[in-house]
Design a protein around this motif. Structure first.
Motif, PDB file in Angstrom:
ATOM      1  N   LEU A 159       0.494  -1.362   0.170  1.00 17.72           N
ATOM      2  CA  LEU A 159       0.165   0.070  -0.266  1.00 17.72           C
ATOM      3  C   LEU A 159       0.746   0.942   0.037  1.00 17.72           C
ATOM      4  O   LEU A 159       1.767   1.446   0.701  1.00 17.72           O
ATOM      5  N   PRO A 160       0.775   2.182  -0.084  1.00 20.00           N
ATOM      6  CA  PRO A 160       1.775   3.605  -0.797  1.00 20.00           C
ATOM      7  C   PRO A 160       1.279   4.612   0.470  1.00 20.00           C
ATOM      8  O   PRO A 160       2.401   5.300   0.603  1.00 20.00           O
TER       9      PRO A 160
ATOM     10  N   SER B 166      -7.989   4.224   4.251  1.00 22.12           N
ATOM     11  CA  SER B 166      -9.033   4.069   4.578  1.00 22.12           C
ATOM     12  C   SER B 166     -10.084   5.059   4.219  1.00 22.12           C
ATOM     13  O   SER B 166     -10.892   4.989   4.220  1.00 22.12           O
ATOM     14  N   ILE B 167      -9.444   6.703   4.335  1.00 25.56           N
ATOM     15  CA  ILE B 167      -9.575   7.570   3.858  1.00 25.56           C
ATOM     16  C   ILE B 167     -10.030   7.524   2.559  1.00 25.56           C
ATOM     17  O   ILE B 167     -11.304   7.997   2.001  1.00 25.56           O
ATOM     18  N   LEU B 168      -9.547   7.171   1.352  1.00 22.68           N
ATOM     19  CA  LEU B 168      -9.591   7.291   0.273  1.00 22.68           C
ATOM     20  C   LEU B 168     -10.792   6.010  -0.291  1.00 22.68           C
ATOM     21  O   LEU B 168     -11.740   6.119  -0.448  1.00 22.68           O
ATOM     22  N   VAL B 169     -10.467   4.975   0.743  1.00 22.25           N
ATOM     23  CA  VAL B 169     -11.727   4.197   0.777  1.00 22.25           C
ATOM     24  C   VAL B 169     -13.009   4.136   0.660  1.00 22.25           C
ATOM     25  O   VAL B 169     -13.702   4.373   0.654  1.00 22.25           O
ATOM     26  N   PHE B 170     -13.552   4.972   2.311  1.00 24.47           N
ATOM     27  CA  PHE B 170     -14.439   5.685   2.303  1.00 24.47           C
ATOM     28  C   PHE B 170     -14.798   7.033   1.413  1.00 24.47           C
ATOM     29  O   PHE B 170     -15.929   6.747   1.352  1.00 24.47           O
ATOM     30  N   ALA B 171     -14.354   7.535   1.437  1.00 26.52           N
ATOM     31  CA  ALA B 171     -14.595   8.392  -0.269  1.00 26.52           C
ATOM     32  C   ALA B 171     -15.292   7.636  -1.603  1.00 26.52           C
ATOM     33  O   ALA B 171     -16.215   7.809  -2.011  1.00 26.52           O
TER      34      ALA B 171
ATOM     35  N   ALA C  74     -17.605   2.913 -14.082  1.00 26.24           N
ATOM     36  CA  ALA C  74     -17.377   4.017 -12.804  1.00 26.24           C
ATOM     37  C   ALA C  74     -16.355   3.205 -11.765  1.00 26.24           C
ATOM     38  O   ALA C  74     -16.029   3.723 -10.886  1.00 26.24           O
ATOM     39  N   LEU C  75     -17.443   2.374 -11.377  1.00 26.62           N
ATOM     40  CA  LEU C  75     -16.887   1.415 -10.023  1.00 26.62           C
ATOM     41  C   LEU C  75     -16.143   1.161 -10.523  1.00 26.62           C
ATOM     42  O   LEU C  75     -15.593   0.716  -9.091  1.00 26.62           O
ATOM     43  N   LEU C  76     -15.763   0.257 -11.301  1.00 27.61           N
ATOM     44  CA  LEU C  76     -13.876  -0.195 -11.518  1.00 27.61           C
ATOM     45  C   LEU C  76     -13.823   0.748 -11.424  1.00 27.61           C
ATOM     46  O   LEU C  76     -11.977   0.402 -11.279  1.00 27.61           O
ATOM     47  N   LEU C  77     -13.723   1.554 -12.248  1.00 31.28           N
ATOM     48  CA  LEU C  77     -11.966   3.104 -11.891  1.00 31.28           C
ATOM     49  C   LEU C  77     -11.654   2.864 -11.564  1.00 31.28           C
ATOM     50  O   LEU C  77     -11.085   2.400 -10.523  1.00 31.28           O
ATOM     51  N   LEU C  78     -12.819   3.288  -9.280  1.00 31.19           N
ATOM     52  CA  LEU C  78     -12.963   3.471  -8.515  1.00 31.19           C
ATOM     53  C   LEU C  78     -11.080   2.410  -8.052  1.00 31.19           C
ATOM     54  O   LEU C  78     -10.494   2.893  -7.748  1.00 31.19           O
TER      55      LEU C  78
ATOM     56  N   PHE D 141      -5.982  10.323  -7.662  1.00 32.66           N
ATOM     57  CA  PHE D 141      -6.803   9.279  -7.035  1.00 32.66           C
ATOM     58  C   PHE D 141      -7.812  10.205  -6.800  1.00 32.66           C
ATOM     59  O   PHE D 141      -9.366  10.316  -7.362  1.00 32.66           O
ATOM     60  N   LEU D 142      -7.713  11.162  -6.278  1.00 36.71           N
ATOM     61  CA  LEU D 142      -8.644  12.402  -5.759  1.00 36.71           C
ATOM     62  C   LEU D 142      -8.921  13.165  -6.978  1.00 36.71           C
ATOM     63  O   LEU D 142     -10.111  14.296  -6.922  1.00 36.71           O
ATOM     64  N   THR D 143      -8.040  13.459  -8.123  1.00 43.76           N
ATOM     65  CA  THR D 143      -8.553  13.828  -8.771  1.00 43.76           C
ATOM     66  C   THR D 143      -9.272  13.589 -10.029  1.00 43.76           C
ATOM     67  O   THR D 143     -10.386  13.947 -10.778  1.00 43.76           O
ATOM     68  N   GLY D 144      -9.237  12.158 -10.358  1.00 49.53           N
ATOM     69  CA  GLY D 144     -10.825  11.094 -10.873  1.00 49.53           C
ATOM     70  C   GLY D 144     -11.501  12.021 -10.306  1.00 49.53           C
ATOM     71  O   GLY D 144     -12.734  11.672 -10.755  1.00 49.53           O
ATOM     72  N   ILE D 145     -12.254  11.285  -8.732  1.00 49.66           N
ATOM     73  CA  ILE D 145     -13.113  12.196  -7.889  1.00 49.66           C
ATOM     74  C   ILE D 145     -13.575  13.070  -8.151  1.00 49.66           C
ATOM     75  O   ILE D 145     -14.486  13.844  -8.216  1.00 49.66           O
TER      76      ILE D 145
END
Length: 236
Positions: free
Chosen positions: A8-9, A16-21, A48-52, A215-219
């Motif tokens: 995990l990076p 877990s914060i990213l997972v929660f998002a 979209a789910l697959l992408l996330l 990852f946050l940019t994708g969101i």
């Protein structure tokens, strides 16, 4: 070697914060609140789910490319940078493994290529990528033992502003392309000459130091599509 390039990076708490998002977005998707936002981005809710989750799960996997000579490495540590805690994997070696992160580089690159082809955004995507790359490169910091790190919200905020300036209609795909590709270019690719001297056991393009921002940019791209973009983009 292969047993050490999968990790995990981020520390479990920050990851877990990213997972929660991502889970929060899934709930919104199921409630169809973001359904049309994803349609504007050019992908359906299922994709979209697959992408996330593909990005999250893929962040664990790094594809080794080459080995860079350098000073003795630091390993088995937690590195703090701008409030984020990044994992330095344990690896006994006197060189740095250069790898490509699946979730932070491969998947965003494929998705960005798809969006450029779908909407023919070659010029505006190139401008977005170059500008974000310049901003990110200016804020990127070589971190001893880890590699190149970027303050997590720099690419996110810069991408939001630039995408809307370039095109409100195509703001969502431009945010995804410019944010992800600009971050990869400005933070990682333009700093490849510095990586070998940092004593990092594994330097992952799109991995620790840049994955969270990508990852946050994708969101962000999805949120722009749902809240700001006036209409669903159609191919130019």
């Amino acid at each position: 070697m292969h047993s050490h390039v999968h990790y995990l990076p981020l520390t479990p708490g920050f990851f877990s914060i990213l997972v929660f998002a991502a889970v929060a977005l899934v709930v919104l998707i199921q409630l169809r609140i973001l359904r049309y936002a994803y349609m504007r981005l050019g992908i359906g809710p299922g994709v979209a789910l697959l992408l996330l989750f593909g990005s999250l799960i893929g962040s664990y996997f790094n594809i080794p490319i080459t080995v860079l000579p350098g000073p003795p490495v630091r390993s088995g540590e937690i590195v703090d940078f701008f409030g984020m805690r990044y994992v330095v994997p344990y690896l006994a070696s006197s060189s740095t493994i250069l790898a490509v992160n699946v979730g932070g580089a491969v998947i965003p690159a494929v998705m960005s290529a798809y969006l450029m082809l779908r909407y023919q955004l070659w010029l505006r995507a190139a401008i977005a990528t170059i500008v974000i790359a310049a901003i990110v490169h200016a804020s990127a910091t070589p971190v001893r033992g880890m590699g190149i790190a970027v303050p997590v919200f720099v690419p996110v905020v810069a991408t939001a502003i630039l995408a809307l300036l370039l095109s409100r209609e195509y703001a969502a795909p431009l945010a995804y392309i410019g944010g992800s590709m600009g971050t990869l270019l400005g933070a990682d690719l333009l700093n490849l000459d510095k990586i070998g001297s940092l004593g990092a056991p594994i330097a992952s393009i799109g991995g620790a130091g840049t994955f969270d921002g990508i990852f946050l940019t994708g969101i962000l791209a999805v949120l722009i599509a749902g809240v700001v973009a006036p209409a669903r983009p159609s191919p130019a």
